[in-house]
Motif scaffolding. Structure first.
Motif, mmCIF file in Angstrom:
data_model
loop_
_atom_site.group_PDB
_atom_site.id
_atom_site.type_symbol
_atom_site.label_atom_id
_atom_site.label_comp_id
_atom_site.label_asym_id
_atom_site.label_seq_id
_atom_site.Cartn_x
_atom_site.Cartn_y
_atom_site.Cartn_z
ATOM 1 N N PHE A 24 48.288 45.951 48.508
ATOM 2 C CA PHE A 24 48.390 47.351 48.095
ATOM 3 C C PHE A 24 47.666 48.255 49.094
ATOM 4 O O PHE A 24 48.201 49.274 49.516
ATOM 5 C CB PHE A 24 47.815 47.547 46.693
ATOM 6 C CG PHE A 24 47.787 48.987 46.257
ATOM 7 C CD1 PHE A 24 48.904 49.585 45.702
ATOM 8 C CD2 PHE A 24 46.634 49.755 46.419
ATOM 9 C CE1 PHE A 24 48.887 50.914 45.312
ATOM 10 C CE2 PHE A 24 46.607 51.094 46.032
ATOM 11 C CZ PHE A 24 47.739 51.670 45.480
ATOM 12 N N MET A 25 46.449 47.862 49.475
ATOM 13 C CA MET A 25 45.687 48.692 50.420
ATOM 14 C C MET A 25 46.411 48.786 51.758
ATOM 15 O O MET A 25 46.506 49.873 52.336
ATOM 16 C CB MET A 25 44.265 48.149 50.587
ATOM 17 C CG MET A 25 43.391 48.424 49.377
ATOM 18 S SD MET A 25 41.628 48.105 49.642
ATOM 19 C CE MET A 25 41.578 46.333 49.683
ATOM 20 N N ALA A 26 46.916 47.661 52.243
ATOM 21 C CA ALA A 26 47.609 47.654 53.533
ATOM 22 C C ALA A 26 48.845 48.553 53.500
ATOM 23 O O ALA A 26 49.137 49.251 54.467
ATOM 24 C CB ALA A 26 47.996 46.232 53.915
ATOM 25 N N ASN A 30 45.360 51.622 54.187
ATOM 26 C CA ASN A 30 44.029 51.032 54.281
ATOM 27 C C ASN A 30 44.145 49.541 54.607
ATOM 28 O O ASN A 30 43.776 48.689 53.805
ATOM 29 C CB ASN A 30 43.270 51.248 52.954
ATOM 30 C CG ASN A 30 41.841 50.770 53.023
ATOM 31 O OD1 ASN A 30 41.302 50.500 54.079
ATOM 32 N ND2 ASN A 30 41.220 50.652 51.870
ATOM 33 N N PRO A 31 44.656 49.213 55.801
ATOM 34 C CA PRO A 31 44.901 47.809 56.125
ATOM 35 C C PRO A 31 43.668 47.007 56.530
ATOM 36 O O PRO A 31 43.716 45.780 56.550
ATOM 37 C CB PRO A 31 45.882 47.899 57.301
ATOM 38 C CG PRO A 31 45.507 49.186 57.972
ATOM 39 C CD PRO A 31 45.120 50.116 56.849
ATOM 40 N N SER A 32 42.557 47.670 56.821
ATOM 41 C CA SER A 32 41.428 46.924 57.397
ATOM 42 C C SER A 32 40.261 46.679 56.457
ATOM 43 O O SER A 32 39.378 45.886 56.787
ATOM 44 C CB SER A 32 40.919 47.652 58.643
ATOM 45 O OG SER A 32 40.461 48.950 58.304
ATOM 46 N N ASN A 132 40.126 54.280 51.823
ATOM 47 C CA ASN A 132 40.415 53.897 50.445
ATOM 48 C C ASN A 132 40.364 55.138 49.545
ATOM 49 O O ASN A 132 39.433 55.340 48.769
ATOM 50 C CB ASN A 132 39.436 52.826 49.967
ATOM 51 C CG ASN A 132 39.878 52.182 48.671
ATOM 52 O OD1 ASN A 132 40.659 52.744 47.921
ATOM 53 N ND2 ASN A 132 39.364 51.001 48.407
ATOM 54 N N LEU A 133 41.384 55.954 49.669
ATOM 55 C CA LEU A 133 41.447 57.204 48.913
ATOM 56 C C LEU A 133 41.497 56.995 47.403
ATOM 57 O O LEU A 133 40.848 57.748 46.661
ATOM 58 C CB LEU A 133 42.612 58.064 49.393
ATOM 59 C CG LEU A 133 42.566 58.458 50.883
ATOM 60 C CD1 LEU A 133 43.774 59.303 51.248
ATOM 61 C CD2 LEU A 133 41.274 59.168 51.225
ATOM 62 N N LEU A 139 35.733 57.196 41.991
ATOM 63 C CA LEU A 139 34.295 57.457 41.982
ATOM 64 C C LEU A 139 34.004 58.939 41.746
ATOM 65 O O LEU A 139 33.178 59.292 40.900
ATOM 66 C CB LEU A 139 33.661 56.972 43.287
ATOM 67 C CG LEU A 139 33.634 55.453 43.483
ATOM 68 C CD1 LEU A 139 33.168 55.104 44.889
ATOM 69 C CD2 LEU A 139 32.772 54.769 42.443
ATOM 70 N N GLU A 140 34.682 59.793 42.476
ATOM 71 C CA GLU A 140 34.392 61.230 42.385
ATOM 72 C C GLU A 140 34.760 61.803 41.007
ATOM 73 O O GLU A 140 34.027 62.625 40.468
ATOM 74 C CB GLU A 140 35.066 61.972 43.530
ATOM 75 C CG GLU A 140 34.398 61.635 44.864
ATOM 76 C CD GLU A 140 35.132 62.111 46.100
ATOM 77 O OE1 GLU A 140 36.133 62.852 45.969
ATOM 78 O OE2 GLU A 140 34.699 61.734 47.215
ATOM 79 N N LYS A 141 35.854 61.339 40.418
ATOM 80 C CA LYS A 141 36.218 61.865 39.099
ATOM 81 C C LYS A 141 35.275 61.351 38.010
ATOM 82 O O LYS A 141 35.254 61.901 36.908
ATOM 83 C CB LYS A 141 37.676 61.575 38.761
ATOM 84 C CG LYS A 141 37.964 60.216 38.191
ATOM 85 C CD LYS A 141 39.426 60.123 37.771
ATOM 86 C CE LYS A 141 39.682 58.809 37.066
ATOM 87 N NZ LYS A 141 41.054 58.662 36.635
ATOM 88 N N ASN A 142 34.477 60.336 38.324
ATOM 89 C CA ASN A 142 33.503 59.802 37.370
ATOM 90 C C ASN A 142 32.072 60.214 37.713
ATOM 91 O O ASN A 142 31.116 59.554 37.289
ATOM 92 C CB ASN A 142 33.646 58.283 37.268
ATOM 93 C CG ASN A 142 34.860 57.910 36.455
ATOM 94 O OD1 ASN A 142 34.878 58.085 35.244
ATOM 95 N ND2 ASN A 142 35.904 57.437 37.125
#
Length: 167
Positions: A24-26, A30-32, A132-133, A139-142
């Protein structure tokens, strides 16, 4: 949903969740972050032995997996381009991954960790890759605030976050 400590019998399914998370990340820019098969089975077995590996269950299905502990995270000793909000004891959230079976699993896990910290009179810290948006949004919404940059074992940078319980 509910949170439980992971058990050894869940490791094959946990490894599959992490494999799907890497894909999913790749596929989403966010592949790395978790390249090279990270996290390894050996790392997860260590987390399990230390009682730090947790699963989020939706009915009896694994909805998410993560590492959580209260105490010092060695990678957080040095922070650059900013500073931690305080020097209070803190809980740390690492390696959260969703199986994708239900929406909101990551937020449910983060809020559970926040409550564990509140009960212990601790703040909470976490970090994530700059690409990793989705995790940054969770994190920010919490209520987490960016504090600077930390570096993980391989020397790569991560955005450092802290949540203050206010106690």
């Amino acid at each position: 949903m509910r949170i439980e400590q992971a058990v050894r019998e869940q490791l094959p399914e946990i490894m599959e969740i992490y494999s799907k998370a890497r894909s999913f990340m790749a596929e989403n820019g966010n592949p790395s972050q978790w390249g090279g098969g990270y996290p390894s089975r050996e790392l997860l077995e260590g987390d399990l032995e230390r009682g730090q590996l947790y699963v989020c269950l939706e009915e009896e299905q694994l909805a998410a997996v993560f590492v959580f502990f209260v105490g010092e995270e060695p990678n957080y000793r040095e922070i650059r381009d900013g500073q931690w909000k305080n020097d209070r004891i803190y809980g740390t959230l690492h390696r959260i991954a969703s199986s994708g079976i239900c929406r909101g699993a990551a937020t449910f896990c983060v809020r559970w960790c926040q409550e564990q910290c509140r009960l212990r009179g601790a703040d909470m810290r976490g970090d994530t890759h700059e690409d990793n948006l989705p995790m940054q949004r969770v994190l920010e919404k919490n209520g987490f605030q960016r504090c600077g940059t930390i570096f993980v074992e391989d020397g790569s940078p991560r955005i450092a976050y802290q949540y203050c319980t206010g106690e």
